[in-house]
Design a protein around this motif. Structure first.
Motif, PDB file in Angstrom:
ATOM      1  N   VAL A   1       1.390  14.133 -19.953  1.00 53.64           N
ATOM      2  CA  VAL A   1       1.277  12.870 -20.779  1.00 53.64           C
ATOM      3  C   VAL A   1       2.088  11.588 -20.076  1.00 53.64           C
ATOM      4  N   CYS A   2       3.349  11.970 -19.824  1.00 51.58           N
ATOM      5  CA  CYS A   2       4.081  11.130 -19.288  1.00 51.58           C
ATOM      6  C   CYS A   2       4.066  10.509 -17.969  1.00 51.58           C
ATOM      7  N   ALA A   3       3.573  11.620 -17.052  1.00 48.50           N
ATOM      8  CA  ALA A   3       3.472  11.119 -15.560  1.00 48.50           C
ATOM      9  C   ALA A   3       2.075  10.268 -15.721  1.00 48.50           C
ATOM     10  N   THR A   4       0.947  10.636 -16.420  1.00 51.94           N
ATOM     11  CA  THR A   4      -0.186   9.730 -16.398  1.00 51.94           C
ATOM     12  C   THR A   4      -0.002   8.474 -17.059  1.00 51.94           C
ATOM     13  N   SER A   5       0.942   8.358 -18.268  1.00 50.95           N
ATOM     14  CA  SER A   5       1.370   7.154 -18.706  1.00 50.95           C
ATOM     15  C   SER A   5       2.151   6.176 -17.819  1.00 50.95           C
ATOM     16  N   TRP A   6       3.066   6.892 -17.016  1.00 48.09           N
ATOM     17  CA  TRP A   6       4.068   6.275 -16.257  1.00 48.09           C
ATOM     18  C   TRP A   6       3.140   5.574 -14.867  1.00 48.09           C
ATOM     19  N   SER A   7       2.474   6.547 -14.416  1.00 50.03           N
ATOM     20  CA  SER A   7       1.524   5.985 -13.104  1.00 50.03           C
ATOM     21  C   SER A   7       0.609   5.131 -13.529  1.00 50.03           C
ATOM     22  N   PHE A   8      -0.215   5.214 -14.424  1.00 48.56           N
ATOM     23  CA  PHE A   8      -1.008   4.489 -14.613  1.00 48.56           C
ATOM     24  C   PHE A   8      -0.543   2.912 -14.898  1.00 48.56           C
ATOM     25  N   SER A   9       0.622   2.794 -15.756  1.00 47.65           N
ATOM     26  CA  SER A   9       1.338   1.653 -16.157  1.00 47.65           C
ATOM     27  C   SER A   9       1.926   0.869 -15.105  1.00 47.65           C
ATOM     28  N   VAL A  10       2.519   1.538 -14.116  1.00 53.38           N
ATOM     29  CA  VAL A  10       3.029   0.846 -12.932  1.00 53.38           C
ATOM     30  C   VAL A  10       1.889   0.395 -11.878  1.00 53.38           C
TER      31      VAL A  10
ATOM     32  N   SER B   1       0.746  -1.131  -0.080  1.00 47.10           N
ATOM     33  CA  SER B   1       0.043  -0.036  -0.150  1.00 47.10           C
ATOM     34  C   SER B   1       0.809   1.310  -0.166  1.00 47.10           C
ATOM     35  N   GLU B   2       2.135   1.382   0.799  1.00 52.25           N
ATOM     36  CA  GLU B   2       2.850   2.549   0.862  1.00 52.25           C
ATOM     37  C   GLU B   2       3.302   2.533  -0.493  1.00 52.25           C
ATOM     38  N   SER B   3       3.822   1.754  -1.339  1.00 52.54           N
ATOM     39  CA  SER B   3       4.240   1.675  -2.868  1.00 52.54           C
ATOM     40  C   SER B   3       3.148   2.285  -3.441  1.00 52.54           C
ATOM     41  N   SER B   4       1.902   1.914  -3.690  1.00 49.57           N
ATOM     42  CA  SER B   4       1.074   2.607  -4.489  1.00 49.57           C
ATOM     43  C   SER B   4       0.743   3.950  -4.017  1.00 49.57           C
ATOM     44  N   ILE B   5       0.652   4.528  -2.825  1.00 46.99           N
ATOM     45  CA  ILE B   5       0.607   5.778  -2.516  1.00 46.99           C
ATOM     46  C   ILE B   5       2.073   6.644  -2.886  1.00 46.99           C
ATOM     47  N   GLN B   6       3.151   6.037  -2.745  1.00 45.11           N
ATOM     48  CA  GLN B   6       4.189   6.521  -3.313  1.00 45.11           C
ATOM     49  C   GLN B   6       3.987   7.016  -4.948  1.00 45.11           C
ATOM     50  N   ILE B   7       3.496   6.150  -5.613  1.00 50.95           N
ATOM     51  CA  ILE B   7       3.349   6.421  -7.023  1.00 50.95           C
ATOM     52  C   ILE B   7       2.352   7.515  -7.231  1.00 50.95           C
TER      53      ILE B   7
ATOM     54  N   PHE C   1      12.331  15.832  -5.583  1.00 47.63           N
ATOM     55  CA  PHE C   1      11.587  14.964  -4.863  1.00 47.63           C
ATOM     56  C   PHE C   1      11.058  13.557  -6.004  1.00 47.63           C
ATOM     57  N   THR C   2      10.316  14.184  -6.955  1.00 50.06           N
ATOM     58  CA  THR C   2       9.670  13.122  -7.947  1.00 50.06           C
ATOM     59  C   THR C   2      10.804  12.267  -8.703  1.00 50.06           C
ATOM     60  N   ILE C   3      11.738  12.965  -9.265  1.00 49.40           N
ATOM     61  CA  ILE C   3      12.923  12.151  -9.719  1.00 49.40           C
ATOM     62  C   ILE C   3      13.442  11.364  -8.887  1.00 49.40           C
ATOM     63  N   ALA C   4      13.740  11.559  -7.617  1.00 52.61           N
ATOM     64  CA  ALA C   4      14.206  10.389  -6.624  1.00 52.61           C
ATOM     65  C   ALA C   4      13.439   9.485  -6.251  1.00 52.61           C
ATOM     66  N   LYS C   5      12.038   9.651  -6.246  1.00 49.07           N
ATOM     67  CA  LYS C   5      10.957   8.462  -6.149  1.00 49.07           C
ATOM     68  C   LYS C   5      11.037   7.736  -7.112  1.00 49.07           C
ATOM     69  N   MET C   6      11.120   8.292  -8.458  1.00 52.91           N
ATOM     70  CA  MET C   6      10.962   7.364  -9.696  1.00 52.91           C
ATOM     71  C   MET C   6      11.975   6.452 -10.002  1.00 52.91           C
ATOM     72  N   ASN C   7      13.324   6.942  -9.368  1.00 53.93           N
ATOM     73  CA  ASN C   7      14.293   6.048  -9.259  1.00 53.93           C
ATOM     74  C   ASN C   7      14.205   4.861  -8.376  1.00 53.93           C
ATOM     75  N   ASN C   8      13.341   4.801  -7.508  1.00 55.72           N
ATOM     76  CA  ASN C   8      13.140   3.882  -6.628  1.00 55.72           C
ATOM     77  C   ASN C   8      12.290   2.645  -7.034  1.00 55.72           C
ATOM     78  N   VAL C   9      11.385   3.235  -8.181  1.00 57.29           N
ATOM     79  CA  VAL C   9      10.396   2.159  -8.984  1.00 57.29           C
ATOM     80  C   VAL C   9      11.097   1.469 -10.082  1.00 57.29           C
ATOM     81  N   PRO C  10      11.197   0.394 -10.358  1.00 59.71           N
ATOM     82  CA  PRO C  10      11.715  -0.390 -11.488  1.00 59.71           C
ATOM     83  C   PRO C  10      11.303   0.189 -12.866  1.00 59.71           C
ATOM     84  N   THR C  11      12.011   0.339 -13.806  1.00 58.73           N
ATOM     85  CA  THR C  11      11.398   0.950 -14.911  1.00 58.73           C
ATOM     86  C   THR C  11      10.946   0.126 -15.853  1.00 58.73           C
ATOM     87  N   ILE C  12       9.667   0.424 -16.334  1.00 64.11           N
ATOM     88  CA  ILE C  12       8.366  -0.496 -16.973  1.00 64.11           C
ATOM     89  C   ILE C  12       8.693  -0.222 -18.502  1.00 64.11           C
TER      90      ILE C  12
END
Length: 392
Positions: free
Chosen positions: A116-125, A3-9, A178-189
């Motif tokens: 566009v990319c924030a939506t695409s990235w968030s939704f895809s993860v 749950s904390e990971s989904s909140i992070q996204i 903040f957002t770039i650091a958080k995105m780097n913690n999520v595996p690339t899809i």
């Protein structure tokens, strides 16, 4: 996904959208009168800067498909671009007004990339971990970004506008780090490069309808969003009211998205979009019926309270149609929206100060907006039937 990971996204995507729209796209709205006050630009310059931003948004939208398989790269680049251009705007007195227009155009490009990319990235993860229903919550970031920017410019309105731009840059920089650091913690899809041809054939008509409806939304939304303050100024001269208009607009957008995400999550997306587009049509119609500050406030709430619901529902429908890689369709929808947004002010400019059949430019544009929004609301309400016909 925990749950904390989904909140992070959700939090990461929301902050990225707050940066893109609250600062990159809409900070100039409350900043423009302050820059005119300081003698940095005049009203004509402001119109050119706004047009440059609209054009940049269109260019950014049509270019995102080049990064369709890995939207995170363009998302990071867009955030860095917004930070740099926001900072450079503070030095417009040194660079010149023409340079400011170029900077606003680049900011528009970067804002579209982020949108566009924030939506695409968030939704895809989230979809990969079966949490897609939570994705709608990222759009509260847009309203909060607008509200925060509006509050900063309202509370700090006595400062020089150049100082306010620097303060906005600091906020943008903190948000992007903040957002770039958080995105780097999520595996690339990496999203699929090729979509099943049968699926494309089945959904082609649906996609065209989505793009047309979204473009109509762009035209209809930009008229009140741009000209309601002008109409209000003719009725009320108190600057305190104008200063509060933008944060209230943003708060209404954030609250409406939060309500829709929490209580209307079970609604079909096309029905939710249809209701929002219909409410927006009422918002564009009301000023034609009666000229009063009360009516204008109601109109602002109807438009401000629905424009992000429309964005949310439209982007969710795009992801449902292209679950493997929604970026190209999101790009086309955003480009259509940007074109509608450009055509609105152009129509009013070409119409000029003349009055045809006692109808001035603003009334004519508002009338066209009402018609377009109403027709597309009906189309969207019947979208499930259209989908069935397209699938046969």
């Amino acid at each position: 996904m925990k749950s904390e990971s989904s909140i992070q996204i959700i939090f990461t995507g929301g902050i990225a959208l707050a940066l893109a729209m609250g600062i990159g796209r809409f900070a100039f709205t409350p900043m423009s009168p302050l820059m005119v006050r300081d003698g940095i630009i005049n009203a004509s310059d402001g119109a050119i800067w706004a047009a440059a931003n609209y054009l940049g948004y269109f260019i950014g939208a049509i270019s995102t498909s080049r990064f369709a398989s890995n939207p995170r790269k363009l998302l990071i680049l867009g955030q860095i671009g917004v930070v740099i251009t926001t900072l450079l705007i503070a030095f417009t007195p040194t660079f010149g007004v023409a340079a400011g227009a170029i900077l606003r155009g680049i900011t528009g490009i970067c804002s579209a990339w982020i949108m566009v990319c924030a939506t695409s990235w968030s939704f895809s993860v989230l979809a990969k971990h079966h949490k897609l229903k939570l994705g709608s919550r990222i759009y509260t970031g847009v309203g909060l970004g607008i509200a925060i920017t509006g509050l900063i410019t309202w509370l700090g309105g006595r400062q020089p506008s150049t100082r306010l731009w620097i303060e906005l840059t600091i906020i943008a920089a903190i948000s992007s780090v903040f957002t770039i650091a958080k995105m780097n913690n999520v595996p690339t899809i990496h999203l699929a490069q090729n979509i099943n041809s049968t699926h494309r054939h089945v959904s082609k008509q649906q996609q065209k309808l989505l793009i047309i409806c979204y473009g109509s939304f762009g035209f209809g939304y930009i008229i009140p969003a741009t000209y309601l303050p002008t109409m209000a100024k003719a009725l009320v001269s108190d600057p305190i009211i104008f200063g509060l208009t933008w944060p209230v607009f943003g708060i209404a957008a954030a609250i409406s998205v939060a309500v829709a995400a929490h209580w209307l999550s079970s609604w079909p997306r096309h029905r939710l979009w249809a209701v929002a587009q219909g409410a927006m049509a009422i918002g564009t119609l009301l000023p034609l019926v009666q000229h009063s500050i009360t009516v204008l406030i109601i109109s602002a709430v109807l438009v401000g309270g629905t424009f992000m619901i429309t964005t949310m529902a439209g982007f969710q429908m795009a992801h449902e149609m292209e679950p493997e890689n929604p970026t190209p369709l999101l790009s086309k929808m955003t480009a259509s929206f940007a074109m509608g947004q450009i055509l609105g002010p152009i129509f009013i400019s070409l119409y000029g100060i003349q009055s045809i059949f006692s109808i001035d430019a603003l009334s004519a544009a508002s009338g066209i907006s009402t018609i377009l929004l109403s027709i597309t609301a009906i189309i969207l309400w019947q979208f499930s039937k259209t989908t069935q016909r397209a699938s046969i």
